[in-house]
Design an enzyme around this catalytic site. Sequence first.
Site, PDB file in Angstrom:
ATOM      1  N   SER A  75      14.415   1.248   4.880  1.00 29.52           N
ATOM      2  CA  SER A  75      13.367   2.205   4.521  1.00 29.52           C
ATOM      3  C   SER A  75      12.226   1.490   3.822  1.00 29.52           C
ATOM      4  CB  SER A  75      13.908   3.314   3.609  1.00 29.52           C
ATOM      5  OG  SER A  75      14.302   2.788   2.349  1.00 29.52           O
TER       6      SER A  75
ATOM      7  N   ILE B 209       9.220  -0.546   2.347  1.00 22.80           N
ATOM      8  CA  ILE B 209       8.683  -1.889   2.556  1.00 22.80           C
ATOM      9  C   ILE B 209       9.659  -2.747   3.350  1.00 22.80           C
ATOM     10  CG2 ILE B 209       7.929  -3.987   1.369  1.00 22.80           C
ATOM     11  CD1 ILE B 209       7.185  -2.083  -1.005  1.00 22.80           C
TER      12      ILE B 209
ATOM     13  N   SER C   9       7.595  -6.515  -8.642  1.00 18.82           N
ATOM     14  CA  SER C   9       6.746  -5.339  -8.780  1.00 18.82           C
ATOM     15  C   SER C   9       5.625  -5.642  -9.758  1.00 18.82           C
ATOM     16  CB  SER C   9       7.571  -4.153  -9.292  1.00 18.82           C
ATOM     17  OG  SER C   9       6.740  -3.131  -9.804  1.00 18.82           O
TER      18      SER C   9
ATOM     19  N   TYR D 253      13.372  -0.794 -14.925  1.00 16.21           N
ATOM     20  CA  TYR D 253      13.029  -1.376 -13.625  1.00 16.21           C
ATOM     21  C   TYR D 253      12.071  -2.552 -13.804  1.00 16.21           C
ATOM     22  CZ  TYR D 253      11.106  -1.532  -8.847  1.00 16.21           C
ATOM     23  OH  TYR D 253      10.700  -1.921  -7.605  1.00 16.21           O
TER      24      TYR D 253
ATOM     25  N   LYS E 207      12.596  -6.531 -12.876  1.00 20.76           N
ATOM     26  CA  LYS E 207      11.680  -7.242 -11.989  1.00 20.76           C
ATOM     27  C   LYS E 207      11.044  -8.437 -12.697  1.00 20.76           C
ATOM     28  CE  LYS E 207      12.241  -4.881  -8.229  1.00 20.76           C
ATOM     29  NZ  LYS E 207      12.849  -5.520  -7.039  1.00 20.76           N
TER      30      LYS E 207
ATOM     31  N   THR F 197       6.038   4.901  -0.640  1.00 19.54           N
ATOM     32  CA  THR F 197       7.392   4.872  -0.099  1.00 19.54           C
ATOM     33  C   THR F 197       8.175   6.077  -0.605  1.00 19.54           C
ATOM     34  OG1 THR F 197       8.309   3.612  -1.958  1.00 19.54           O
ATOM     35  CG2 THR F 197       7.364   2.345  -0.134  1.00 19.54           C
TER      36      THR F 197
END
Length: 474
Positions: A207, A209, A333, A359, A363, A394
């Site tokens: 799904s 990217i 990210s 998150y 990253k 997304t």
Amino acid sequence: MIRLKESILVERSLNYVFEYTSDFSHIQAWDPGVVSSVRVDQKKIGVGSQYDLVLKFGPFRPKMKYEIIEYDPFSRVVLKGVGESFTAMDTIVFTKTAIGTQIDYQADIRFHRFGNLIEKLLFPVMKKTGEKAMAGLEQKLAGTRRLPNKAMWFKSGSGLPDYLADHLIIPGMILFSRFGYALGKRFWSEPKGVLYGKKIVLTGGTSGIGKAAAFKLAEKKAFLTIIARNRVKAEQVRQEIVEKTGNPHIDFLIADLSLMDEIREVSKALKAFKKNIDILINNAGALFNERKNTPEGLEQTFATDLLGVFLLTQYLKDALAASESPRIINVSSGGMYTQKIEVNDLENSQGQYNGAKAYARAKRGVVSLTQIWAEQFKTHGIRVNAMHPGWVDTPGIERSLPGFHERVKRILRTPEQGADTIVWLATSKRAGQYTGLFWLDRRPHETVIFPGTCESAQERQILWEKLNAFVSKG
């Protein structure tokens, strides 16, 4: 002509200062007027060494080529720069002192066409930029990457917006969007490559990217293995890719990449039937708005977005080293700019849990690992780079950050645009020359913008040791 002169004194050895400063591939790390610098040739640095630069001049991003025309080791370097509307001659003289090294920097800038008519107006701006550049060089050579605190921003009279603009965050809000992609695309001239027969492993390819990257890699005739969590979805995507690209060399393996036991099993399977791997793309990741533990007792953001990436890469290192020109591409990210990796709270247990912050920390950790691996894997010939795709529309973003998605959905990139740099890093001969960099739209970018977001060398070592300790328990 505008002539700028600056001098600084640093407590570093002459040899170190000369080698660092004369390599202009470092310049974006200390000159706020440079967006990026990429070395064109790969020979030993000296007369003839060339660099492609993208500069920051207000809202514009002019390109410039620099070449070393004089090179006296540990004494003097002269570089000639050529842009569309101006030329520059930079002369750098190095002198050993009792406490370190003195650097005397002179830049002679000539504008063409109508630029020479406004040189007097440009001089104060250019002088200020030169002062900032030398202050940045002085800070880098002082052996610290610490940035000024907020009190210093306002004490200096520049203010937070100016500080952010200098470090590409305000412009970055545009660069991260589809407009930034369109702007960056104007500078691409490299011919398209193919990947026929290259064995590529891609995580999270069903799904967003990852799926967009899978299609592009398949179009380039790669032998692609997708690691996915959902078997039904993986089979559907595989069939879709084969039908639309005509590439039959697409397969998949099933593993939940938040579970270390499943990563170990899928790694064994990969090494058993592939023998060697040419490219590993660590794309899978997720943002969880609630703190939960995996069945193995690990916090799920840490397990999925950092520890899983670490373990899979470590397990596949030997299979990568067995290839001719192996590459690892880690998808990070832009959110990582806002956070520092907290080595004493890797599982986000301290304070109130914030999914976006957890998150971003993970990253940031991936970018730190990229730099560690880049050094460690040099002896194996493995190139390791990280990238971020910009702001991409997304299902994951819409589900995890609905407020953000609603506000900016009109300027979000398509998954194909977000995946472009992944595919370029996998395909490009030029990209294969570099390791340890952080890319957006096929250009290397800084990894540290905000103060307090850069880990120290000691913290990086602690991160490495703790990740090893986590996986050794299994």
